[in-house]
Write an enzyme that holds these catalytic residues in place. Structure first.
Site, PDB file in Angstrom:
ATOM      1  CD  GLU A 328      29.018  52.155  19.371  1.00 11.44           C
ATOM      2  OE1 GLU A 328      27.845  52.141  19.799  1.00 11.44           O
ATOM      3  OE2 GLU A 328      30.020  52.227  20.105  1.00 11.44           O
ATOM      4  CE  LYS A 437      34.302  34.929  34.996  1.00 15.82           C
ATOM      5  NZ  LYS A 437      35.308  34.831  33.982  1.00 15.82           N
ATOM      6  CD1 TRP A 442      30.798  35.785  34.316  1.00 14.84           C
ATOM      7  CD2 TRP A 442      29.772  35.552  32.344  1.00 14.84           C
ATOM      8  NE1 TRP A 442      31.714  36.046  33.337  1.00 14.84           N
ATOM      9  CE2 TRP A 442      31.122  35.917  32.122  1.00 14.84           C
ATOM     10  CE3 TRP A 442      28.931  35.367  31.251  1.00 14.84           C
ATOM     11  CZ2 TRP A 442      31.640  36.096  30.843  1.00 14.84           C
ATOM     12  CZ3 TRP A 442      29.455  35.543  29.984  1.00 14.84           C
ATOM     13  CH2 TRP A 442      30.792  35.904  29.781  1.00 14.84           C
TER      14      TRP A 442
HETATM   15  P1  ADP Z   1      25.753  54.364  26.349  1.00 12.85           P
HETATM   16  O1  ADP Z   1      24.783  53.517  27.141  1.00 12.85           O
HETATM   17  O2  ADP Z   1      27.170  53.942  26.592  1.00 12.85           O
HETATM   18  O3  ADP Z   1      25.441  55.795  26.432  1.00 12.85           O
HETATM   19  P2  ADP Z   1      24.359  53.692  23.939  1.00 12.85           P
HETATM   20  O4  ADP Z   1      23.300  54.677  24.157  1.00 12.85           O
HETATM   21  O5  ADP Z   1      24.859  53.464  22.583  1.00 12.85           O
HETATM   22  O6  ADP Z   1      25.588  54.023  24.810  1.00 12.85           O
HETATM   23  O7  ADP Z   1      23.889  52.369  24.608  1.00 12.85           O
HETATM   24  C1  ADP Z   1      23.999  51.118  24.036  1.00 12.85           C
HETATM   25  C2  ADP Z   1      23.883  50.068  25.091  1.00 12.85           C
HETATM   26  O8  ADP Z   1      22.683  50.249  25.846  1.00 12.85           O
HETATM   27  C3  ADP Z   1      23.789  48.681  24.560  1.00 12.85           C
HETATM   28  O9  ADP Z   1      25.066  48.174  24.243  1.00 12.85           O
HETATM   29  C4  ADP Z   1      23.130  47.947  25.714  1.00 12.85           C
HETATM   30  O10 ADP Z   1      24.080  47.571  26.694  1.00 12.85           O
HETATM   31  C5  ADP Z   1      22.229  48.988  26.299  1.00 12.85           C
HETATM   32  N1  ADP Z   1      20.862  48.764  25.833  1.00 12.85           N
HETATM   33  C6  ADP Z   1      20.224  49.363  24.825  1.00 12.85           C
HETATM   34  N2  ADP Z   1      18.961  48.908  24.707  1.00 12.85           N
HETATM   35  C7  ADP Z   1      18.794  47.982  25.680  1.00 12.85           C
HETATM   36  C8  ADP Z   1      17.722  47.131  26.079  1.00 12.85           C
HETATM   37  N3  ADP Z   1      16.545  47.155  25.483  1.00 12.85           N
HETATM   38  N4  ADP Z   1      17.943  46.295  27.100  1.00 12.85           N
HETATM   39  C9  ADP Z   1      19.122  46.248  27.726  1.00 12.85           C
HETATM   40  N5  ADP Z   1      20.159  47.032  27.411  1.00 12.85           N
HETATM   41  C10 ADP Z   1      20.013  47.884  26.389  1.00 12.85           C
END
Ligand code: ADP
Length: 539
Positions: A328, A437, A442
């Site tokens: 997004e 949880k 958490w």
């Molecule tokens: P999905 O993982 O559902 O395929 P996205 O590719 O849009 O969708 O992923 C976004 C999510 O990936 C973020 O909301 C976050 O939770 C995770 N994410 C992205 N970059 C990082 C990061 N550097 N460290 C931890 N989590 C990350």
């Protein structure tokens, strides 16, 4: 009073024009399925993109139509990236790792008029076409044989006259591209990128405090072109005149290491699982690969373990940049560059900082919300991260669903639980759906995974919440050991006990052959949760 500057729309064609006029001789190198390399220039790729635009127009594709791709990362896919938005149509990249049912749903939802598909992916497309009709199928192949399934891309290009390409008067807010979210929370949702968002995002990736891309870079995106526009790199590279080295379907550690070394790559980007595998390959073969040209390796998509960042840097001299983003968000939101205050700090402190997700890139704004409203930027208090900016979605395609991700004042709720430090540096504790949880408190699965992956014998570790009769949920760790290495659950628990309170420690540490991955190469925790759902039933 209005300013008196030109009304110059921020569009993909403006980026392509820059590449065509300033960087025609820069290179695009693609790793073919047969492992040979295709070498060409931007001039050639752009000429072919213009031909593609003419061919698509002749097929009846018009402004606003969605043109899908089902394709690995290579120059033909790049041609579609440049051609489709430039003719006013919308580039819709399909994730080739999705199930045919999901692909059919997504194609129907997007209403794709045409699809460009790799020859090797025709069996997948044929499964999809049993469920949804796509008017025009164009097969990306270097040989013949496409005719029975669709039109042959190369034949279409040779027949098209690039001089017939027309300048479409685009509004910068027109749609340029779209991607679907992975659907880990409900049905996949369409995210529609405007020309303006892609252009500003591309610009931002050039800033020194973000990824610092520039024309001397030779860029290898491991993050595929079918996943959030390869993090925007194809456009940034064209804009800045970076050489692009495109890995095709070869994403294993050996192929990646060979390509990095062979093409003298300066900048690469991918998810942690790819770099964990690369680190193992480099550790196992000291001195085999010369990666001295590499100035930055970007990791994002899920949390990068500190031990991995440190291992790549200390043992192999590779500078790791941790970045965070989302579909997004086009997708880059934050990047972790070490601030000047920490340059002389102890290595422990420097690496601890650099394992965080980083500060927002210019024009991205952040805040975090807890149960009692916005949380202070104290580096302690947890809250859900909310964002806004010119490349953040304001709605999904086909409007909003019941589970609104948008605040009343328009900010986007990321679903990520973070702490924000006084300097704006974001540290992600977990995705809200992955938090454990336990007894009302958490536990961060990310922190536990990070520590487990710091053990020398551990290749990968994922921590999940498992229902528990007394504590509601308790953590369970699934661990993959490196080939030929040993470790016991007690030993790993003792390692964790050095860093975490006793109640954080996973009750169960199970050894598995592999951790299931999502279509983007992240740990698929839902599959682990299904598998271990009843592990703590007896309490
Ligand atoms: P999905 O993982 O559902 O395929 P996205 O590719 O849009 O969708 O992923 C976004 C999510 O990936 C973020 O909301 C976050 O939770 C995770 N994410 C992205 N970059 C990082 C990061 N550097 N460290 C931890 N989590 C990350």
């Amino acid at each position: 009073m209005h300013g008196l500057m030109m009304d110059f729309p921020l569009t993909v064609p403006a980026m392509v024009r820059r590449a065509a006029t300033l960087f025609p001789e820069r290179r695009v190198v693609s790793h073919r399925p047969d492992r040979t390399l295709d070498r060409r220039t931007y001039a050639d790729v752009i000429d072919r993109a213009q031909r593609l635009a003419v061919a698509l127009r002749d097929l009846g594709v018009t402004r606003g139509d969605r043109v899908a791709t089902l394709s690995w990362t290579h120059h033909r896919h790049l041609e579609a990236y440049l051609a489709v938005p430039s003719m006013g149509a919308v580039l819709h990249t399909l994730n080739l790792r999705l199930h045919p049912d999901d692909l059919s749903y997504i194609i129907k939802d997007a209403g794709d008029r045409a699809i460009l598909v790799d020859e090797s992916l025709l069996p997948l497309l044929n499964q999809v076409r049993a469920q949804v009709e796509i008017p025009h199928v164009i097969v990306l192949a270097s040989g013949s044989g496409a005719a029975s399934t669709g039109m042959d891309y190369e034949t279409l290009l040779s027949a098209a006259n690039p001089d017939r390409a027309i300048d479409v008067a685009l509004d910068e807010n027109d749609a340029a591209a779209m991607c679907y979210t992975s659907g880990t929370t409900g049905r996949p949702k369409g995210v529609v990128y405007s020309h303006r968002a892609l252009t500003l995002h591309s610009l931002a990736l050039g800033m020194r405090d973000s990824l610092g891309l520039g024309r001397d870079d030779i860029v290898l995106p491991i993050v595929p072109m079918f996943h959030v526009n390869a993090w925007g790199l194809p456009y940034s590279c064209a804009f800045f005149g970076c050489d692009q080295v495109l890995p095709g379907p070869h994403l294993d550690a050996t192929s990646v290491a060979e390509l990095l070394a062979g093409e003298r790559v300066t900048f690469t980007a991918g998810v942690p699982t790819v770099w964990l595998a690369l680190l193992q390959e480099l550790d196992a073969n000291p001195g085999r690969y010369d990666l001295s040209a590499l100035r930055a390796l970007v990791v994002g998509g899920s949390a990068a373990p500190l031990s991995m960042i440190r291992g790549l840097e200390e043992r192999h001299g590779i500078h790791v940049l941790h970045a965070w983003g989302m579909t997004e968000m086009t997708p880059v939101g934050t990047v972790c560059n070490l601030p000047r205050e920490l340059r002389d700090a102890a290595p422990e402190d420097r690496f601890r900082y650099r394992a965080k997700q980083g500060t927002p890139v210019p024009l991205v704004e952040i805040r975090a919300r807890g149960d009692r409203g916005l949380v202070p930027w104290d580096g302690e208090t947890l809250g859900e991260l909310e964002v806004r900016g010119p490349w953040v979605a304001r709605s999904y395609y086909h409007g909003e669903s019941a589970d609104s991700r948008f605040c009343e004042d328009g900010w986007f709720k990321t679903g990520d639980i973070v702490r924000i430090a006084a300097d704006g540096c974001v540290e992600l504790a977990d995705r809200s759906k992955d938090l454990v949880k336990s007894g009302g408190e958490w536990i961060s699965s990310v922190a536990l995974e990070n520590a487990l992956m710091g053990h020398a014998s551990v290749a990968e570790a994922a921590v999940i919440a498992v229902p528990h009769p007394k504590w509601d949920e308790r953590p369970l760790a699934a661990v993959v050991l490196k080939p030929g290495q040993q470790a016991t659950a007690d030993e790993l628990r003792a390692l964790l006990a050095q860093h975490f309170a006793k109640w954080w420690l996973p009750d169960s540490i199970v050894f598995v052959d592999a951790i299931p991955k999502t279509s983007a190469g992240k740990f698929l925790k839902s599959a682990l949760r299904d598998r271990f759902r009843s592990a703590y039933e007896e309490g």
